[in-house]
Design an enzyme around this catalytic site. Structure first.
Site, PDB file in Angstrom:
ATOM      1  N   ARG A 101       0.828  -1.212   0.000  1.00 16.57           N
ATOM      2  CA  ARG A 101       0.000   0.000   0.000  1.00 16.57           C
ATOM      3  C   ARG A 101       0.864   1.264   0.000  1.00 16.57           C
ATOM      4  NH1 ARG A 101      -4.512   0.865   4.608  1.00 16.57           N
ATOM      5  NH2 ARG A 101      -2.663   1.309   5.851  1.00 16.57           N
ATOM      6  N   LYS A 141      -2.457   7.359   1.081  1.00 15.30           N
ATOM      7  CA  LYS A 141      -2.100   7.610   2.486  1.00 15.30           C
ATOM      8  C   LYS A 141      -0.925   8.586   2.512  1.00 15.30           C
ATOM      9  CE  LYS A 141      -1.807   5.049   6.842  1.00 15.30           C
ATOM     10  NZ  LYS A 141      -3.063   5.541   7.409  1.00 15.30           N
TER      11      LYS A 141
END
Length: 297
Positions: free
Chosen positions: A55, A155
């Site tokens: 991620r 993120k």
């Protein structure tokens, strides 16, 4: 371990807490230009480390940030940081900034990204009493950034959107804030994904809402399926949220946290619900399973 004894990784070297520094010209500091991951280690294993690394690199790719380490090198750096600090149970903050540039926005002035790894003894956002009683929340006036803007699908180091909502929760005397998307549907909490339970089914907002694709949330979906519960991704209205039988939040820091009250409306029985409790119990078993993570030692 005392916090002053921590060794922090910065670009291949280790520094004490007092010596660990970044430049005031780092674009992560100046503009929030970078990405990060929050990761947990349980009993000598880093839970879902590979998934967190994947991620991180997806977030970096989305903002055209070329991380100077391979994924394997990054995992080794995380593990070595834990070893240097003699940690078996820990919270890890992994940060990659655009690096040192100048006061202009142009990222081409940043010669090399910087990688920072901080590992501390296990983080507890809420005590176990809260876990059983549930937290209180408000619906924030702050809307989650849409998917065609600085989406929280990425993120990034820019968390002002969440910080503003958290300030509002603090001012209201609530534990947490829930953000809506630009269309007024439920998106997520300040740092957690959200699930509701209604009539034995579990619902969660779709990724199109702009919510972060949570790693803990993906584990919860797997647990729910194993327990025989259907998990449905759909737009959730505020009225549906207020009238849910159960509401719970998921995240690396929060793990699984029930919500007992939203905007002074009691949720269900006003404490952890039976489905949330089953999922929580199963989750706490999974995080102790070595096959779900990468060994530190």
């Amino acid at each position: 371990m005392a916090s002053g004894d921590l060794l922090i990784y910065i670009d291949g070297k280790y520094y004490s807490r007092d010596e660990a520094k970044i430049s005031v010209f780092d674009h992560g500091f100046l503009y929030g230009d970078g990405v990060f991951e929050g990761i947990r280690a349980y009993n000598g294993f880093v839970f879902k480390l590979r998934e967190h690394i994947d991620r991180l690199y997806e977030s970096a790719h989305a903002i055209m940030l070329n991380i100077p380490l391979t994924k394997e090198e990054m995992m080794k750096a995380v593990l070595e940081t834990l070893r240097k600090n003699n940690l078996r149970d820990a919270y890890i903050r992994l940060i990659v900034t655009r690096g040192i540039g100048d006061l202009g926005l142009d990222p081409r002035r940043c010669s090399k990204p910087s990688t920072i790894i901080i590992a501390v003894p296990i983080l507890k956002l809420y005590d176990e009493e809260k876990r059983m009683e549930g937290v209180t929340a408000i619906i924030s006036w702050v809307r989650r950034d849409p998917v065609d803007a600085t989406s929280h699908e990425i993120k990034s180091l820019n968390y002002l959107n969440s910080v503003l909502a958290k300030i509002e929760a603090n001012n209201a005397g609530a534990d947490e804030a829930i953000l809506l998307d630009k269309n007024g549907f439920v998106c997520e909490a300040t740092g957690e994904n959200i699930f509701i339970v209604k009539d034995g089914k579990i619902y969660t907002p779709p990724r199109s809402s702009g919510a972060l694709p949570g790693i803990t949330a993906s584990v919860v979906k797997r647990i729910a399926a194993e327990l025989g519960y259907e998990v449905i991704e759909k737009n959730i209205t505020v009225a549906e949220l207020f009238n849910a039988d159960e509401v719970f939040l998921t995240g690396t820091g929060a793990e699984i946290m029930p919500v007992r009250e939203i905007n002074k409306r009691k949720i269900g029985a006003g404490r952890i619900g039976p489905i949330t409790k089953r999922i929580l119990e199963k989750f706490m078993e999974i995080v102790q399973n070595p096959s779900e993570g990468v060994p530190i030692y």
